[in-house]
Write an enzyme that holds these catalytic residues in place. Structure first.
Site, PDB file in Angstrom:
ATOM      1  N   ASN A 141      29.467  26.651 112.247  1.00 20.80           N
ATOM      2  CA  ASN A 141      28.446  27.107 113.196  1.00 20.80           C
ATOM      3  C   ASN A 141      28.821  28.518 113.635  1.00 20.80           C
ATOM      4  O   ASN A 141      29.779  28.697 114.386  1.00 20.80           O
ATOM      5  CB  ASN A 141      28.415  26.143 114.394  1.00 20.80           C
ATOM      6  CG  ASN A 141      27.480  26.609 115.501  1.00 20.80           C
ATOM      7  OD1 ASN A 141      26.717  27.565 115.313  1.00 20.80           O
ATOM      8  ND2 ASN A 141      27.543  25.951 116.647  1.00 20.80           N
ATOM      9  N   TRP A 142      28.061  29.485 113.139  1.00 17.39           N
ATOM     10  CA  TRP A 142      28.392  30.890 113.441  1.00 17.39           C
ATOM     11  C   TRP A 142      28.000  31.272 114.865  1.00 17.39           C
ATOM     12  O   TRP A 142      28.334  32.353 115.336  1.00 17.39           O
ATOM     13  CB  TRP A 142      27.696  31.829 112.456  1.00 17.39           C
ATOM     14  CG  TRP A 142      28.157  31.684 111.031  1.00 17.39           C
ATOM     15  CD1 TRP A 142      29.141  30.848 110.552  1.00 17.39           C
ATOM     16  CD2 TRP A 142      27.644  32.386 109.883  1.00 17.39           C
ATOM     17  NE1 TRP A 142      29.261  30.998 109.188  1.00 17.39           N
ATOM     18  CE2 TRP A 142      28.368  31.935 108.749  1.00 17.39           C
ATOM     19  CE3 TRP A 142      26.654  33.355 109.702  1.00 17.39           C
ATOM     20  CZ2 TRP A 142      28.118  32.416 107.459  1.00 17.39           C
ATOM     21  CZ3 TRP A 142      26.402  33.844 108.409  1.00 17.39           C
ATOM     22  CH2 TRP A 142      27.130  33.379 107.318  1.00 17.39           C
ATOM     23  N   LYS A 143      27.232  30.431 115.539  1.00 15.21           N
ATOM     24  CA  LYS A 143      26.727  30.708 116.892  1.00 15.21           C
ATOM     25  C   LYS A 143      26.025  32.081 116.897  1.00 15.21           C
ATOM     26  O   LYS A 143      25.399  32.422 115.895  1.00 15.21           O
ATOM     27  CB  LYS A 143      27.859  30.625 117.914  1.00 15.21           C
ATOM     28  CG  LYS A 143      28.594  29.272 117.812  1.00 15.21           C
ATOM     29  CD  LYS A 143      29.483  28.952 118.980  1.00 15.21           C
ATOM     30  CE  LYS A 143      30.121  27.586 118.776  1.00 15.21           C
ATOM     31  NZ  LYS A 143      30.927  27.160 119.904  1.00 15.21           N
ATOM     32  N   GLY A 174      34.509  29.099 115.958  1.00 16.87           N
ATOM     33  CA  GLY A 174      35.262  30.344 115.770  1.00 16.87           C
ATOM     34  C   GLY A 174      35.914  30.491 114.397  1.00 16.87           C
ATOM     35  O   GLY A 174      35.803  31.552 113.763  1.00 16.87           O
ATOM     36  N   GLY A 191      35.881  26.171 121.825  1.00 18.10           N
ATOM     37  CA  GLY A 191      36.239  27.560 122.061  1.00 18.10           C
ATOM     38  C   GLY A 191      37.398  27.732 123.015  1.00 18.10           C
ATOM     39  O   GLY A 191      37.654  28.836 123.501  1.00 18.10           O
ATOM     40  N   GLU A 244      31.351  16.608 119.833  1.00 13.98           N
ATOM     41  CA  GLU A 244      32.008  17.845 120.253  1.00 13.98           C
ATOM     42  C   GLU A 244      32.306  17.769 121.753  1.00 13.98           C
ATOM     43  O   GLU A 244      31.412  18.031 122.574  1.00 13.98           O
ATOM     44  CB  GLU A 244      31.100  19.046 119.980  1.00 13.98           C
ATOM     45  CG  GLU A 244      30.797  19.269 118.518  1.00 13.98           C
ATOM     46  CD  GLU A 244      30.465  20.731 118.237  1.00 13.98           C
ATOM     47  OE1 GLU A 244      31.116  21.309 117.371  1.00 13.98           O
ATOM     48  OE2 GLU A 244      29.583  21.297 118.909  1.00 13.98           O
ATOM     49  N   HIS A 304      23.289  21.074 120.543  1.00 14.28           N
ATOM     50  CA  HIS A 304      24.633  21.619 120.700  1.00 14.28           C
ATOM     51  C   HIS A 304      24.920  21.734 122.198  1.00 14.28           C
ATOM     52  O   HIS A 304      24.009  22.019 122.992  1.00 14.28           O
ATOM     53  CB  HIS A 304      24.746  22.982 120.012  1.00 14.28           C
ATOM     54  CG  HIS A 304      26.158  23.471 119.957  1.00 14.28           C
ATOM     55  ND1 HIS A 304      26.751  24.090 121.034  1.00 14.28           N
ATOM     56  CD2 HIS A 304      27.099  23.392 118.999  1.00 14.28           C
ATOM     57  CE1 HIS A 304      28.011  24.376 120.719  1.00 14.28           C
ATOM     58  NE2 HIS A 304      28.242  23.957 119.482  1.00 14.28           N
ATOM     59  N   GLU A 338      26.081  23.959 123.921  1.00 17.14           N
ATOM     60  CA  GLU A 338      25.674  25.237 124.521  1.00 17.14           C
ATOM     61  C   GLU A 338      24.163  25.244 124.796  1.00 17.14           C
ATOM     62  O   GLU A 338      23.700  25.873 125.750  1.00 17.14           O
ATOM     63  CB  GLU A 338      26.119  26.398 123.616  1.00 17.14           C
ATOM     64  CG  GLU A 338      27.634  26.587 123.715  1.00 17.14           C
ATOM     65  CD  GLU A 338      28.327  27.071 122.454  1.00 17.14           C
ATOM     66  OE1 GLU A 338      27.669  27.620 121.571  1.00 17.14           O
ATOM     67  OE2 GLU A 338      29.564  26.876 122.369  1.00 17.14           O
ATOM     68  N   SER A 363      37.507  23.513 118.469  1.00 14.61           N
ATOM     69  CA  SER A 363      38.780  24.175 118.142  1.00 14.61           C
ATOM     70  C   SER A 363      39.411  23.677 116.836  1.00 14.61           C
ATOM     71  O   SER A 363      40.634  23.587 116.728  1.00 14.61           O
ATOM     72  CB  SER A 363      39.770  24.050 119.302  1.00 14.61           C
ATOM     73  OG  SER A 363      39.257  24.706 120.448  1.00 14.61           O
TER      74      SER A 363
END
Ligand SMILES: O=C(CO)COP(=O)(O)O
Length: 274
Positions: A18-20, A250, A188, A182, A110, A112, A228
């Protein structure tokens, strides 16, 4: 897609990046090209371990052109979709458009999106339905915040999100889904849930799926862990019985690191029973 026969899985492992909101369309193409080269050099068997990337919307056309033009075995998806198919929804993206761009997957819920955009389970159920309507595989994300883990109600909380977001999903559809656990406190932060934590929740999710549907359905649904994940911890997490893949944030932006996560079996060789 054939099924992995490494003795640990009867479901094809999925390693997802997931490149976000990172990588513009030019950077995204470079990253994907390098990833494909790195994995080709390592003779990666994409039928054995599936590799997916989730770039920002603006990268998807370029990714489609690259994947189709160079016949890359990598699949891709979007990070979100609208619950609607078309109309006056400024700024939203229809699942229909994502399908036309060759997306196989789409992230739904997600943490976020849940935290920053206040997405509820009820809304997410409509997004899951929209994805299925357009032949996209939803990667439904669930997971608890730190306070909930500390209070010890993480399993209950996560299963409630699951039930809410799966409202209206049939057994056949549920079997094709991917569900990503998650824990918010591990995203992160460098704080990774231990393999036992990942297994505990994935087993609880699989058990819930057998109660909502049946055991055969639950046995087919792929469950991922995210938070992570790095090359140094992926193999340990992926050897857990109910963990069928990882959703990487990440570390998916670093080609060598992500390629090593994809090649996790390499790190399992000595531990895998004959
Ligand atoms: O949110 C994540 C993937 O969707 C996890 O992000 P990190 O791997 O950066 O913790």
């Amino acid at each position: 897609m054939t099924t992995s026969t490494n003795g640990k899985f009867d479901r094809t492992p999925l390693i997802a990046g997931n490149w976000k909101m990172n990588m513009d369309h030019v950077q995204g193409i470079t990253l994907l090209q390098k990833l494909a080269w790195t994995l080709a050099d390592a003779n990666h068997d994409f039928d054995r371990v599936e590799v997916a990337v989730f770039p920002p919307f603006t990268d998807l056309r370029g990714v489609q052109t690259l994947v189709a033009g160079d016949d890359l075995p990598v699949v891709y998806g979007a990070q979100d979709l609208s619950p609607h198919d078309s109309g006056a929804y400024t700024g939203d993206i229809s699942g229909q458009f994502l399908s036309r761009l060759g997306c196989r997957y789409v992230l739904v819920g997600h943490s976020e999106r849940r935290a920053i955009h206040g997405e509820s389970d009820a809304l997410l159920a409509t997004k899951v339905a929209a994805a299925l309507r357009h032949c996209l595989v939803p990667v439904l994300c669930v997971g608890e915040a730190l306070e909930i883990r500390q209070a010890g109600s993480h399993v209950e909380h996560t299963l409630e999100q699951l039930r809410g977001s799966l409202a209206g999903v049939t057994a056949e559809q549920a079997a094709s889904l991917v569900i990503a656990y998650e824990p918010v406190w591990a995203i992160g932060t460098g704080e990774v849930a231990g393999p036992a934590d990942a297994q505990e929740m994935c087993a609880a999710i699989r058990n819930e799926l057998s109660e909502l549907y049946d055991t055969a359905t639950a046995a087919r649904t792929r469950l991922l862990y995210g938070g992570s994940v790095k090359a140094s911890n992926a193999a340990q997490i992926l050897r857990e019985r109910d963990v069928d893949g990882v959703l990487v944030g990440g570390a998916s932006l670093d080609v060598a690191e992500f390629a090593n996560i994809v090649r996790f079996e390499h790190h399992l060789v000595t531990d895998t029973p004959a």
